[in-house]
Design an enzyme around this catalytic site. Structure first.
Site, PDB file in Angstrom:
ATOM      1  N   LYS A 107      -6.190  -9.534  15.490  1.00 22.63           N
ATOM      2  CA  LYS A 107      -5.433  -9.402  14.239  1.00 22.63           C
ATOM      3  C   LYS A 107      -4.147 -10.197  14.364  1.00 22.63           C
ATOM      4  O   LYS A 107      -3.614 -10.358  15.471  1.00 22.63           O
ATOM      5  CB  LYS A 107      -5.097  -7.926  13.966  1.00 22.63           C
ATOM      6  CG  LYS A 107      -4.810  -7.596  12.520  1.00 22.63           C
ATOM      7  CD  LYS A 107      -6.078  -7.355  11.726  1.00 22.63           C
ATOM      8  CE  LYS A 107      -5.777  -6.876  10.332  1.00 22.63           C
ATOM      9  NZ  LYS A 107      -6.904  -6.146   9.752  1.00 22.63           N
ATOM     10  N   ASP A 147      -6.204 -10.448   5.096  1.00 19.50           N
ATOM     11  CA  ASP A 147      -5.821  -9.029   5.125  1.00 19.50           C
ATOM     12  C   ASP A 147      -4.783  -8.884   4.005  1.00 19.50           C
ATOM     13  O   ASP A 147      -4.827  -9.651   3.031  1.00 19.50           O
ATOM     14  CB  ASP A 147      -5.279  -8.656   6.513  1.00 19.50           C
ATOM     15  CG  ASP A 147      -5.083  -7.153   6.681  1.00 19.50           C
ATOM     16  OD1 ASP A 147      -6.086  -6.423   6.779  1.00 19.50           O
ATOM     17  OD2 ASP A 147      -3.928  -6.676   6.694  1.00 19.50           O
ATOM     18  N   THR A 191     -15.474  -4.948   1.194  1.00 22.88           N
ATOM     19  CA  THR A 191     -14.778  -3.813   1.817  1.00 22.88           C
ATOM     20  C   THR A 191     -14.828  -2.597   0.893  1.00 22.88           C
ATOM     21  O   THR A 191     -15.227  -1.500   1.306  1.00 22.88           O
ATOM     22  CB  THR A 191     -13.330  -4.199   2.180  1.00 22.88           C
ATOM     23  OG1 THR A 191     -13.361  -5.424   2.909  1.00 22.88           O
ATOM     24  CG2 THR A 191     -12.679  -3.131   3.024  1.00 22.88           C
ATOM     25  N   SER A 351     -17.854 -10.673   6.608  1.00 26.94           N
ATOM     26  CA  SER A 351     -17.255 -11.834   7.274  1.00 26.94           C
ATOM     27  C   SER A 351     -18.205 -12.355   8.351  1.00 26.94           C
ATOM     28  O   SER A 351     -18.350 -13.564   8.549  1.00 26.94           O
ATOM     29  CB  SER A 351     -15.928 -11.453   7.936  1.00 26.94           C
ATOM     30  OG  SER A 351     -14.869 -11.599   7.026  1.00 26.94           O
TER      31      SER A 351
HETATM   32  N1  LIG Z   1      -9.272  -7.085   2.534  1.00 29.17           N
HETATM   33  C1  LIG Z   1     -10.167  -6.631   3.389  1.00 29.17           C
HETATM   34  O1  LIG Z   1     -11.311  -7.103   3.454  1.00 29.17           O
HETATM   35  C2  LIG Z   1      -9.834  -5.485   4.273  1.00 29.17           C
HETATM   36  C3  LIG Z   1      -8.650  -4.786   4.155  1.00 29.17           C
HETATM   37  N2  LIG Z   1      -8.459  -3.655   4.910  1.00 29.17           N
HETATM   38  C4  LIG Z   1      -7.247  -2.885   4.767  1.00 29.17           C
HETATM   39  O2  LIG Z   1      -7.142  -2.364   3.448  1.00 29.17           O
HETATM   40  C5  LIG Z   1      -5.764  -2.218   3.091  1.00 29.17           C
HETATM   41  C6  LIG Z   1      -5.503  -2.966   1.805  1.00 29.17           C
HETATM   42  O3  LIG Z   1      -5.853  -4.324   1.995  1.00 29.17           O
HETATM   43  P1  LIG Z   1      -6.157  -5.305   0.765  1.00 29.17           P
HETATM   44  O4  LIG Z   1      -6.705  -4.542  -0.370  1.00 29.17           O
HETATM   45  O5  LIG Z   1      -6.900  -6.434   1.325  1.00 29.17           O
HETATM   46  O6  LIG Z   1      -4.698  -5.801   0.428  1.00 29.17           O
HETATM   47  P2  LIG Z   1      -4.118  -6.302  -0.971  1.00 29.17           P
HETATM   48  O7  LIG Z   1      -2.909  -7.065  -0.642  1.00 29.17           O
HETATM   49  O8  LIG Z   1      -5.187  -6.945  -1.786  1.00 29.17           O
HETATM   50  O9  LIG Z   1      -3.738  -4.936  -1.724  1.00 29.17           O
HETATM   51  C7  LIG Z   1      -2.864  -3.990  -1.197  1.00 29.17           C
HETATM   52  C8  LIG Z   1      -2.569  -2.999  -2.328  1.00 29.17           C
HETATM   53  O10 LIG Z   1      -1.823  -1.908  -1.823  1.00 29.17           O
HETATM   54  C9  LIG Z   1      -0.728  -1.660  -2.712  1.00 29.17           C
HETATM   55  N3  LIG Z   1       0.323  -0.984  -1.955  1.00 29.17           N
HETATM   56  C10 LIG Z   1       1.105  -1.460  -0.965  1.00 29.17           C
HETATM   57  N4  LIG Z   1       1.940  -0.498  -0.537  1.00 29.17           N
HETATM   58  C11 LIG Z   1       1.662   0.608  -1.284  1.00 29.17           C
HETATM   59  C12 LIG Z   1       2.168   1.928  -1.315  1.00 29.17           C
HETATM   60  N5  LIG Z   1       3.137   2.308  -0.497  1.00 29.17           N
HETATM   61  N6  LIG Z   1       1.622   2.774  -2.208  1.00 29.17           N
HETATM   62  C13 LIG Z   1       0.637   2.401  -3.034  1.00 29.17           C
HETATM   63  N7  LIG Z   1       0.141   1.177  -3.057  1.00 29.17           N
HETATM   64  C14 LIG Z   1       0.642   0.297  -2.190  1.00 29.17           C
HETATM   65  C15 LIG Z   1      -0.365  -3.032  -3.236  1.00 29.17           C
HETATM   66  O11 LIG Z   1       0.397  -2.958  -4.426  1.00 29.17           O
HETATM   67  C16 LIG Z   1      -1.763  -3.583  -3.473  1.00 29.17           C
HETATM   68  O12 LIG Z   1      -2.295  -3.077  -4.686  1.00 29.17           O
HETATM   69  C17 LIG Z   1      -4.969  -2.700   4.306  1.00 29.17           C
HETATM   70  O13 LIG Z   1      -4.707  -1.611   5.142  1.00 29.17           O
HETATM   71  C18 LIG Z   1      -5.951  -3.644   4.990  1.00 29.17           C
HETATM   72  O14 LIG Z   1      -5.672  -3.823   6.356  1.00 29.17           O
HETATM   73  C19 LIG Z   1      -9.408  -3.186   5.756  1.00 29.17           C
HETATM   74  C20 LIG Z   1     -10.581  -3.846   5.909  1.00 29.17           C
HETATM   75  C21 LIG Z   1     -10.856  -5.099   5.267  1.00 29.17           C
HETATM   76  O1  LIG Z   2     -13.034  -9.897   7.642  1.00 31.22           O
HETATM   77  C1  LIG Z   2     -12.563  -9.876   8.758  1.00 31.22           C
HETATM   78  O2  LIG Z   2     -12.900 -10.608   9.660  1.00 31.22           O
HETATM   79  C2  LIG Z   2     -11.467  -8.908   9.146  1.00 31.22           C
HETATM   80  C3  LIG Z   2     -11.165  -7.849   8.152  1.00 31.22           C
HETATM   81  C4  LIG Z   2     -10.019  -7.056   8.658  1.00 31.22           C
HETATM   82  O3  LIG Z   2      -8.993  -7.597   9.011  1.00 31.22           O
HETATM   83  C5  LIG Z   2     -10.138  -5.624   8.750  1.00 31.22           C
HETATM   84  O4  LIG Z   2     -11.261  -5.103   8.725  1.00 31.22           O
HETATM   85  O5  LIG Z   2      -9.118  -4.937   8.892  1.00 31.22           O
END
Ligand SMILES: NC(=O)C1=CN([C@@H]2O[C@H](COP(=O)(O)OP(=O)(O)OC[C@H]3O[C@@H](n4cnc5c(N)ncnc54)[C@H](O)[C@@H]3O)[C@@H](O)[C@H]2O)C=CC1
Ligand SMILES: O=C(O)CCC(=O)C(=O)O
Length: 417
Positions: A107, A147, A191, A351
């Site tokens: 990461k 991420d 996801t 991925s």
């Molecule tokens: N994008 C992916 O494929 C993956 C993401 N994750 C995890 O999922 C989580 C979200 O990631 P994404 O959706 O990709 O990011 P993103 O940047 O697309 O969205 C994050 C969202 O969380 C909101 N947010 C941030 N702080 C907040 C708070 N305190 N209260 C409420 N909402 C809040 C933001 O406004 C936004 O809507 C992270 O923990 C990330 O590590 C896990 C696995 C894969």
């Molecule tokens: O798609 C990937 O390789 C990693 C996704 C990721 O960062 C996560 O699962 O937290």
């Protein structure tokens, strides 16, 4: 009682230790898994649009590659720290293993808010970061992905920068790319699709129907939106969602068709267009719902609020939203917590499919990708559920135990202990 730690790396170490102890694993296993194998800190200069030069600090943590190359996202967020990146890389090792894909965990990230920079600056920052970490990444070495606050455009800039250093075409070095640039169908949705799929499976185990089940979703970016999208598609009632701009509750069910249109048009939900009443993020977590999906950041459910959580199932879209102390409280209350390393593993699973397609230069249909994701996640869910039953532990311990069995075998075969 010792004060609850909110340091994500200390939390990750606790989780690994707990599962090693329950498995009665050789002490060498925890000794090896307690720290990342390598953490790189880079500093690189970027010329901003006003002509000044600013230095940026970035990290890439490589936790363990016994099973295969390091894999995991890159985060751009003001709160990124070295310890957070180390924790996130640790969680990736166990996530890849629980899903049964041939990777270890990595990461990376930078403590920046992309909103502070123009598109041209963001391109130079992304390319500078990719170049700075290029000595330790590669298609068969370490494969980053998006991420929080990173996306397909950023991955494309990074591929370009990396290929210039490598001197060859090697798109599989990053995943989460746009379709036109070697991305996979169904990666964007992957996801959230898995976060909902695992929740649906837990509901079935509890003899509850997904149709009409109530959902509250905290964080409405890539993961939260698609969790709600697929839950809605399956007939669930989304009663609340939130992001950094809004937190909305509607006990009759939010008009998801309108929300989907709004999200697709604007890329996020900026304001409450009459979707329901405004609440706070803290209130959202404590709603009486069937499924709570924390899909934002770490440490949302702690010993402070765990006792007030009323959901029957928590499906962790985010990484690290629940502390170990909160886990204990929730377990005692009989709340089923589907841990991050299982619930949100659909992203890295697809991925992996993207990487396989890149290596073969042969691309699959949306349905094929999603069916393959479904198959891997369903097997992982059933295995973890059965292990939890056998050892009378929560699903988090069971998921780590399943992973550790696999990683420890690979480490043993390599002669690491
Ligand atoms: N994008 C992916 O494929 C993956 C993401 N994750 C995890 O999922 C989580 C979200 O990631 P994404 O959706 O990709 O990011 P993103 O940047 O697309 O969205 C994050 C969202 O969380 C909101 N947010 C941030 N702080 C907040 C708070 N305190 N209260 C409420 N909402 C809040 C933001 O406004 C936004 O809507 C992270 O923990 C990330 O590590 C896990 C696995 C894969
Ligand atoms: O798609 C990937 O390789 C990693 C996704 C990721 O960062 C996560 O699962 O937290």
């Amino acid at each position: 009682m010792a004060k609850e730690t909110l340091n994500p790396f200390e939390i990750a170490q606790k989780q690994v230790k707990s599962a090693c102890d329950k498995l009665n694993a050789d002490p060498a296993v925890y000794e090896i898994l307690k720290n990342p194998m390598r953490v790189l800190e880079v500093s690189f200069p970027v010329r901003l649009d006003d002509g000044t030069v600013k230095t940026f600090i970035g990290y890439r943590s490589q936790h363990n590659n016994a099973v295969g190359p390091f894999k995991g996202g890159l985060r751009f967020h003001p709160d990124v720290t070295k310890d957070e990146v180390k924790a996130l890389s640790t969680w990736m090792t166990f996530k890849c293993s629980v899903a049964g894909i041939p990777y270890g965990g990595g990461k990376g990230g930078m403590a920046i808010d992309p909103k502070d920079y123009s598109k041209a600056e963001l391109e130079r920052i992304s390319k500078g970061f990719a170049t700075a970490i290029s000595p330790i990444i590669g298609e068969k070495v370490d494969i980053p992905a998006p991420d929080v606050n990173t996306n397909g455009q950023i991955m494309s800039w990074m591929v370009d920068a990396y290929e210039k250093v490598a001197g060859k075409s090697t798109k599989g070095v990053f995943t989460g790319k746009p379709l036109e640039f070697g991305g996979s169908l169904a990666r964007t949705e992957a996801t959230g699709y898995g976060v909902h799929l695992t929740a649906k499976k837990a509901l079935t185990k509890l003899n509850m129907d997904v149709k009409g089940a109530t959902y509250a979703v905290q964080g409405f970016g890539n993961v939260g939106f698609y969790t709600a999208y697929y839950a809605h598609k399956d007939g669930a009632k989304i009663v609340a969602f939130s992001n950094t701009d809004v937190a909305i509750y509607n006990e009759n069910g939010i008009d998801m068709e309108a929300v989907i249109k709004d999200f697709e048009e604007n890329g996020r939900i900026i304001e409450n267009k009459g979707y329901g009443k405004d609440i706070t993020n803290a209130e959202l977590l404590e709603l009486e719902v069937d499924v709570l999906a924390p899909c934002a950041l770490e440490n949302q459910i702690t010993s402070e609020n765990a006792d007030r959580i009323k959901a029957k199932v928590i499906t962790e879209g985010a990484n690290g939203p629940t502390t170990p102390e909160a886990d204990e409280i929730l377990f005692k209350k009989g709340i089923v917590v589907i841990p991050d390393i299982l619930a949100n593993s659909g992203g890295v699973v697809v991925s992996y499919f993207e990487w396989v397609q890149n290596l073969q230069s042969y691309y699959w249909s949306f349905e094929e990708v999603q069916q393959k994701e479904d198959a891997l996640l369903s097997t992982a869910f059933e295995d973890v559920w059965a292990l939890a039953d056998e050892y009378k532990v929560d699903l988090r311990n069971a998921a780590y135990m399943k992973s550790i069995e696999r990683i420890s075998k690979a480490m043993k075969l390599r002669g690491w202990y």
